[in-house]
Enzyme design. Structure first.
Site, PDB file in Angstrom:
ATOM      1  N   HIS A 190      75.530  42.856  17.328  1.00 18.57           N
ATOM      2  CA  HIS A 190      76.012  44.137  16.807  1.00 18.57           C
ATOM      3  C   HIS A 190      74.915  45.178  17.019  1.00 18.57           C
ATOM      4  CE1 HIS A 190      79.560  42.997  14.231  1.00 18.57           C
ATOM      5  NE2 HIS A 190      79.063  41.811  14.504  1.00 18.57           N
ATOM      6  N   HIS A 221      78.948  43.925   7.018  1.00 16.72           N
ATOM      7  CA  HIS A 221      79.632  42.754   6.454  1.00 16.72           C
ATOM      8  C   HIS A 221      79.184  42.536   5.013  1.00 16.72           C
ATOM      9  CE1 HIS A 221      79.536  41.914  10.837  1.00 16.72           C
ATOM     10  NE2 HIS A 221      80.719  41.386  10.645  1.00 16.72           N
ATOM     11  N   TYR A 277      78.793  39.651   3.740  1.00 19.42           N
ATOM     12  CA  TYR A 277      77.845  38.524   3.698  1.00 19.42           C
ATOM     13  C   TYR A 277      76.413  38.941   4.020  1.00 19.42           C
ATOM     14  CZ  TYR A 277      78.398  38.355   8.819  1.00 19.42           C
ATOM     15  OH  TYR A 277      78.435  38.677  10.149  1.00 19.42           O
ATOM     16  N   GLU A 278      76.234  40.147   4.566  1.00 18.14           N
ATOM     17  CA  GLU A 278      74.865  40.620   4.817  1.00 18.14           C
ATOM     18  C   GLU A 278      74.167  41.030   3.524  1.00 18.14           C
ATOM     19  OE1 GLU A 278      74.416  43.197   8.576  1.00 18.14           O
ATOM     20  OE2 GLU A 278      76.554  43.282   8.125  1.00 18.14           O
ATOM     21  N   ALA A 315      86.047  38.828  15.692  1.00 15.88           N
ATOM     22  CA  ALA A 315      86.109  37.465  16.211  1.00 15.88           C
ATOM     23  C   ALA A 315      86.589  36.596  15.056  1.00 15.88           C
ATOM     24  CB  ALA A 315      84.737  37.031  16.683  1.00 15.88           C
ATOM     25  N   MET A 335      85.485  36.865   8.584  1.00 15.11           N
ATOM     26  CA  MET A 335      84.634  37.335   7.480  1.00 15.11           C
ATOM     27  C   MET A 335      84.588  38.857   7.403  1.00 15.11           C
ATOM     28  SD  MET A 335      81.428  34.824   8.312  1.00 15.11           S
ATOM     29  CE  MET A 335      81.703  33.148   8.926  1.00 15.11           C
ATOM     30  N   SER A 336      85.622  39.518   7.913  1.00 15.26           N
ATOM     31  CA  SER A 336      85.554  40.984   7.953  1.00 15.26           C
ATOM     32  C   SER A 336      86.959  41.579   7.915  1.00 15.26           C
ATOM     33  CB  SER A 336      84.847  41.423   9.248  1.00 15.26           C
ATOM     34  OG  SER A 336      85.659  41.115  10.368  1.00 15.26           O
ATOM     35  N   ASN A 373      87.071  30.462  18.476  1.00 16.04           N
ATOM     36  CA  ASN A 373      86.922  29.006  18.311  1.00 16.04           C
ATOM     37  C   ASN A 373      88.085  28.508  17.481  1.00 16.04           C
ATOM     38  OD1 ASN A 373      85.188  30.629  16.185  1.00 16.04           O
ATOM     39  ND2 ASN A 373      85.907  28.778  15.166  1.00 16.04           N
ATOM     40  N   HIS A 395      77.407  30.596  15.987  1.00 20.86           N
ATOM     41  CA  HIS A 395      77.564  32.027  16.291  1.00 20.86           C
ATOM     42  C   HIS A 395      77.487  32.249  17.801  1.00 20.86           C
ATOM     43  CE1 HIS A 395      77.750  36.273  15.502  1.00 20.86           C
ATOM     44  NE2 HIS A 395      76.560  36.505  16.029  1.00 20.86           N
TER      45      HIS A 395
HETATM   46  N1  HPA Z   1      85.571  31.031  10.565  1.00 20.73           N
HETATM   47  C1  HPA Z   1      85.252  32.187   9.965  1.00 20.73           C
HETATM   48  N2  HPA Z   1      84.847  33.251  10.621  1.00 20.73           N
HETATM   49  C2  HPA Z   1      84.776  33.180  11.953  1.00 20.73           C
HETATM   50  C3  HPA Z   1      85.109  32.022  12.652  1.00 20.73           C
HETATM   51  C4  HPA Z   1      85.529  30.881  11.915  1.00 20.73           C
HETATM   52  O1  HPA Z   1      85.835  29.807  12.467  1.00 20.73           O
HETATM   53  N3  HPA Z   1      84.925  32.274  13.979  1.00 20.73           N
HETATM   54  C5  HPA Z   1      84.510  33.569  14.068  1.00 20.73           C
HETATM   55  N4  HPA Z   1      84.419  34.121  12.848  1.00 20.73           N
END
Ligand code: HPA
Length: 268
Positions: free
Chosen positions: A57, A79, A81-82, A109, A207-208, A231, A243
């Site tokens: 980022h 985020h 989580y940051e 993602a 997560m966003s 993934n 990541h």
């Molecule tokens: N889980 C949560 N957040 C994510 C994932 C995942 O598998 N892949 C990319 N961001």
């Protein structure tokens, strides 16, 4: 810090650019903006913003005319989580509203939960489930921005979904559709959590996005959401997640992704 201070700073630095479309570029997807860098403002220099801490980022706002539209792009987002407060996470969206933005395209993602999805698929977000255990709308309401009890029946506007699907068809992109579920992160899920999320109705997990989409909808900005499936969520294939893998999948899809975004912006 008053939101007007941020807005005035941006207006001053951009010669009153007045963006009509905002684009939030998720992990590994920031490159789209590199081709259109008319004006760049680093988050660290913008009052009320903070530097982004996530790899992949860049942490800057990019202003550019794309296909005749005035667009502001976030290369990287804030985020939860940051360690940012949830108010900080959604602050840019409120600033976009005050700058005159009418449409927001959010990207991310995400892990695929729907077993028909594979890495590097693109998914149109049809709805979301807020499972972050935090709500950005809590607190005194700013009636200038939106109502106390906002409706969330159609956060991701149907007409924008149809536009994205028809553009994808024209470009021969197999755009999947599904429900995005947001958890706080920063860890990926356990296999048992993945099973639970599936039962709860998720097609993808990340997560966003949900805080920003909620606030945009609340303040009357139309939202379109696109996930890059980076993934399969934990436990589906048995592979371990990283990541790095997320960034690589985003990289693999970037050509498709750029074309899709360009055509959507052109027709929005
Ligand atoms: N889980 C949560 N957040 C994510 C994932 C995942 O598998 N892949 C990319 N961001």
């Amino acid at each position: 810090m008053l939101i007007e201070d941020t807005v005035n700073y941006i207006k001053g630095k951009t010669n009153n650019f007045n963006p009509e479309v905002a684009l939030i570029l998720g992990s590994g997807l920031g490159e789209f903006a590199d081709e259109y860098c008319d004006i760049v403002l680093k988050y660290a220099d913008i009052p009320g913003f903070e530097a982004s801490t996530v790899k992949g980022h860049k942490g800057q706002l990019v202003f550019a005319k794309i296909a005749g539209k005035r667009v502001v792009m976030m290369q990287g987002r804030f985020h939860y989580y940051e360690g940012h407060s949830i108010q900080r996470v959604v602050y840019p969206v409120k600033v976009f509203k005050k700058l005159g933005v009418k449409n927001l395209i959010v990207t991310n993602a995400a892990g695929g939960i729907n077993e028909k999805f594979k890495a590097s698929d693109l998914m149109l977000i049809t709805d979301h489930i807020n499972f972050m255990h935090v709500n950005p709308l809590i607190g005194p309401n700013d009636d200038d921005l939106g109502p106390r009890f906002p409706d969330m029946t159609e956060v991701y506007k149907k007409d924008l979904q149809e536009l994205a699907l028809s553009v994808a068809k024209k470009l021969d992109i197999d755009l999947k559709k599904g429900v995005y579920m947001a958890l706080s992160g920063p860890n990926y899920e356990t296999p048992s959590e993945t099973k639970m999320l599936k039962i709860l109705g998720a097609d993808a997990v990340g997560m966003s996005t949900v805080p920003e989409a909620m606030v945009a909808n609340y303040c009357g900005i139309k939202v379109l959401g696109i996930s890059c499936i980076s993934n399969s969520a934990a436990g589906i294939t048995g592979e371990v997640l990283s990541h790095q893998e997320v960034i690589e999948a985003a990289n693999a899809v970037k050509g498709k992704f750029k074309n899709l975004l360009f055509e959507i912006i052109k027709n929005i």
